[in-house]
Design a protein around this motif. Structure first.
Motif, short mmCIF file in Angstrom:
data_model
loop_
_atom_site.label_atom_id
_atom_site.label_comp_id
_atom_site.label_asym_id
_atom_site.label_seq_id
_atom_site.Cartn_x
_atom_site.Cartn_y
_atom_site.Cartn_z
N LYS A 137 0.86 -1.22 0.05
CA LYS A 137 0.18 -0.02 0.03
C LYS A 137 0.81 1.39 -0.12
CE LYS A 137 -3.93 -1.85 2.28
NZ LYS A 137 -4.92 -2.03 3.61
N LYS A 138 1.74 1.12 0.89
CA LYS A 138 2.78 2.47 0.77
C LYS A 138 3.56 2.61 -0.38
CE LYS A 138 6.80 2.51 2.78
NZ LYS A 138 7.86 2.26 4.07
N THR A 139 3.84 1.61 -1.24
CA THR A 139 4.55 1.73 -2.37
C THR A 139 3.62 2.40 -3.47
OG1 THR A 139 6.13 -0.18 -2.03
CG2 THR A 139 5.82 0.46 -4.19
N LEU A 140 2.38 1.92 -3.46
CA LEU A 140 1.42 2.30 -4.58
C LEU A 140 1.26 3.87 -4.16
CD1 LEU A 140 -1.30 -0.28 -5.08
CD2 LEU A 140 0.46 0.58 -6.75
N TRP A 141 1.01 4.16 -2.92
CA TRP A 141 0.77 5.76 -2.51
C TRP A 141 1.80 6.33 -2.76
CZ3 TRP A 141 2.52 9.87 0.10
CH2 TRP A 141 1.54 10.82 0.25
N LEU A 142 3.13 6.11 -2.51
CA LEU A 142 4.35 6.94 -2.99
C LEU A 142 4.52 7.11 -4.47
CD1 LEU A 142 6.83 5.61 -0.52
CD2 LEU A 142 5.74 7.82 -0.24
N GLU A 143 4.22 6.05 -5.29
CA GLU A 143 4.15 6.19 -6.67
C GLU A 143 3.19 7.20 -7.07
OE1 GLU A 143 3.78 2.02 -7.98
OE2 GLU A 143 6.08 1.78 -7.39
N GLU A 144 2.05 7.05 -6.65
CA GLU A 144 0.82 8.04 -7.16
C GLU A 144 1.03 9.35 -6.48
OE1 GLU A 144 -2.30 5.76 -5.77
OE2 GLU A 144 -2.13 4.22 -7.48
N ASN A 145 1.65 9.46 -5.54
CA ASN A 145 1.51 10.93 -5.01
C ASN A 145 2.87 11.93 -4.92
OD1 ASN A 145 -1.30 11.19 -3.26
ND2 ASN A 145 -0.81 8.98 -3.45
N THR A 146 4.01 11.18 -5.18
CA THR A 146 5.45 11.79 -5.10
C THR A 146 6.02 12.11 -6.29
OG1 THR A 146 6.47 9.87 -4.47
CG2 THR A 146 5.72 11.02 -2.57
N ARG A 147 5.52 11.25 -7.44
CA ARG A 147 6.22 11.49 -8.63
C ARG A 147 7.88 11.50 -8.75
NH1 ARG A 147 2.34 11.86 -12.47
NH2 ARG A 147 3.72 13.11 -13.74
N ALA A 148 8.25 10.81 -8.04
CA ALA A 148 10.13 10.90 -7.62
C ALA A 148 10.53 11.10 -9.12
CB ALA A 148 10.53 10.03 -7.00
N PHE A 149 10.51 10.23 -10.22
CA PHE A 149 11.21 10.11 -11.32
C PHE A 149 10.99 11.57 -12.19
CE2 PHE A 149 11.23 5.72 -10.15
CZ PHE A 149 12.44 5.36 -10.35
N GLU A 150 9.77 12.29 -12.01
CA GLU A 150 9.64 13.35 -12.70
C GLU A 150 10.03 14.63 -12.03
OE1 GLU A 150 7.05 11.13 -12.23
OE2 GLU A 150 6.61 10.44 -14.17
N GLU A 151 10.27 14.50 -10.57
CA GLU A 151 10.53 15.84 -9.70
C GLU A 151 11.68 15.56 -8.96
OE1 GLU A 151 6.93 15.95 -7.56
OE2 GLU A 151 5.72 16.56 -8.98
N ASP A 152 12.45 14.37 -8.86
CA ASP A 152 13.47 14.37 -7.85
C ASP A 152 14.59 13.82 -8.92
OD1 ASP A 152 15.45 13.95 -6.01
OD2 ASP A 152 14.09 12.97 -4.59
N PRO A 153 15.60 14.55 -9.28
CA PRO A 153 16.74 13.93 -9.93
C PRO A 153 17.60 13.16 -9.26
CG PRO A 153 17.03 16.49 -9.59
CD PRO A 153 15.63 15.85 -9.33
N ARG A 154 17.60 13.26 -7.93
CA ARG A 154 18.38 12.58 -7.11
C ARG A 154 18.12 10.92 -7.29
NH1 ARG A 154 17.14 14.72 -1.30
NH2 ARG A 154 15.18 14.17 -2.13
N VAL A 155 17.00 10.58 -7.58
CA VAL A 155 16.64 9.09 -7.78
C VAL A 155 17.38 8.43 -8.82
CG1 VAL A 155 14.96 7.71 -8.67
CG2 VAL A 155 14.21 9.51 -7.34
#
Length: 361
Positions: A137-155
């Protein structure tokens, strides 16, 4: 001489002999009933245990199947968790591939209650299932609400440098195997950089600044640090050949980070009150709201600060013997604590005596 009177038998000899003899119970069915009751009791205590073992085994098989699929999609995750079958591979971080990651997580979460009966698990198995379900559940929520690959170049930095560093610095496989896997993995790094340039939109400036510094470190790693880790090896020439195009690619990426992406780095790293509360609840999984965490932290801060002030007052005369205590108000208490902490911090050993001091204590 004193004579004892003879012992008189209260029963006739025939009766006495009958009393002293063993007579089998006339009802053998009683033993059979007792045996049946005992057997049923054993089964009633054993069958639930056997059922729980079977359910636990089913959960284990379900989880292993999930990991197998996850590791094939995310080889770096497999490496970090100690599965080295995929050390020569690297993630495809394109949008289509990441959609497959989410699809696997969602399908697994939906299939879990169908495949594993929670009520039949042992208590330990139930706890394992709860942890597993929560993580999905946490993994899905993070993918849907944080958009790390679009907004966080550190990834992307983790794939660029950590993927190879982990093989050479942390893997327990033979050095030759790790170098072979590293060289194969390095060939995939340019595709990570291309995906980053294509995917990143408007990151927060503070996060981008960190990514810029990290990329400088990645360039230094592939220019020199990589070969220091590798040491003397017959694979050195192949390693240099694999590193050269990465360095060039990272130089271009650095220009992209400092130029084009910096110009559109207008994103906000803040999640907002509601999403932050949801994320905190998922991270802690403790049934405590964000407001309660804040209230507890503020209360604990006041308690600790009061104790610090008491200790600082006790130490004041040792470090400031000829100076009066600051006033006993908020500003004075903060000043007292700060000055005593600063004085205590001056009491330390010399850097070159660190090992000796540690051994002596």
């Amino acid at each position: 001489r004193v004579e004892t009177p003879p012992i008189r038998c209260l029963h006739p000899p025939a009766t006495w002999q009958k009393m002293m003899s063993f007579t089998p119970l006339p009802r053998p069915w009683l033993f059979r009933r007792i045996a049946l009751v005992l057997a049923l009791g054993w089964l009633s205590s054993t069958l639930p245990g056997l059922a729980a073992q079977e359910a636990d085994a089913r959960l284990g098989a379900f989880y292993r199947n999930y990991l197998e699929q996850r590791f094939r999609l995310e080889p770096l995750a497999a490496t970090q968790l100690g599965d080295h079958r995929f050390d020569d591979q690297l993630e495809d971080v394109s949008a289509a591939s990441r959609a497959a990651w989410s699809a696997l997580t969602r399908a697994t979460l939906e299939a879990l209650p169908r495949e594993v009966d929670f009520s039949r698990l042992s208590r330990a198995g139930q706890i394992d299932l709860e942890i597993f379900r929560h993580d999905l559940k946490k993994t899905l929520w993070l993918e849907e609400n944080t958009r790390a690959f679009e907004e966080d170049p550190r990834v992307y930095g983790g794939y660029i440098s950590d993927s190879v560093y982990a093989l050479l610095a942390q893997s327990t496989l033979p050095k030759e195997t790790n170098l072979t896997n590293a060289i194969a993995r390095m060939k995939r790094i340019p595709t990570i950089v291309d995906a980053a340039r294509k995917t990143l939109r408007n990151p927060p400036r503070s996060i981008l600044e960190t990514a810029i510094r990290q990329n400088r470190g990645a360039m230094a790693f592939y220019e020199a640090g990589l070969f220091e880790l590798a040491g003397e090896t017959p694979q050195l020439s192949a390693l240099r050949a694999a590193a050269a195009p990465i360095v060039e690619k990272l130089r271009e990426y650095q220009l992209f980070l400092e130029g084009e992406l910096t110009q559109r780095a207008t994103g906000d790293w803040r999640l907002g009150r509601e999403r932050f509360a949801n994320k905190l609840d998922l991270e802690l999984d403790a049934g405590v709201s964000a407001d309660q965490v804040l209230a507890d932290a503020e209360s604990e801060f006041l308690r600790v600060h009061r104790e610090l002030y008491v200790i600082a007052r006790q130490l004041w005369s040792r470090y400031f013997p000829k100076q009066p205590l600051p006033p006993d108000d908020d500003a004075g208490r903060r000043d007292t604590v700060a000055r005593v902490i600063a004085a205590v911090s001056e009491e330390h050993g010399a850097p070159d005596a660190l090992v000796t001091d540690a051994r002596s204590t």
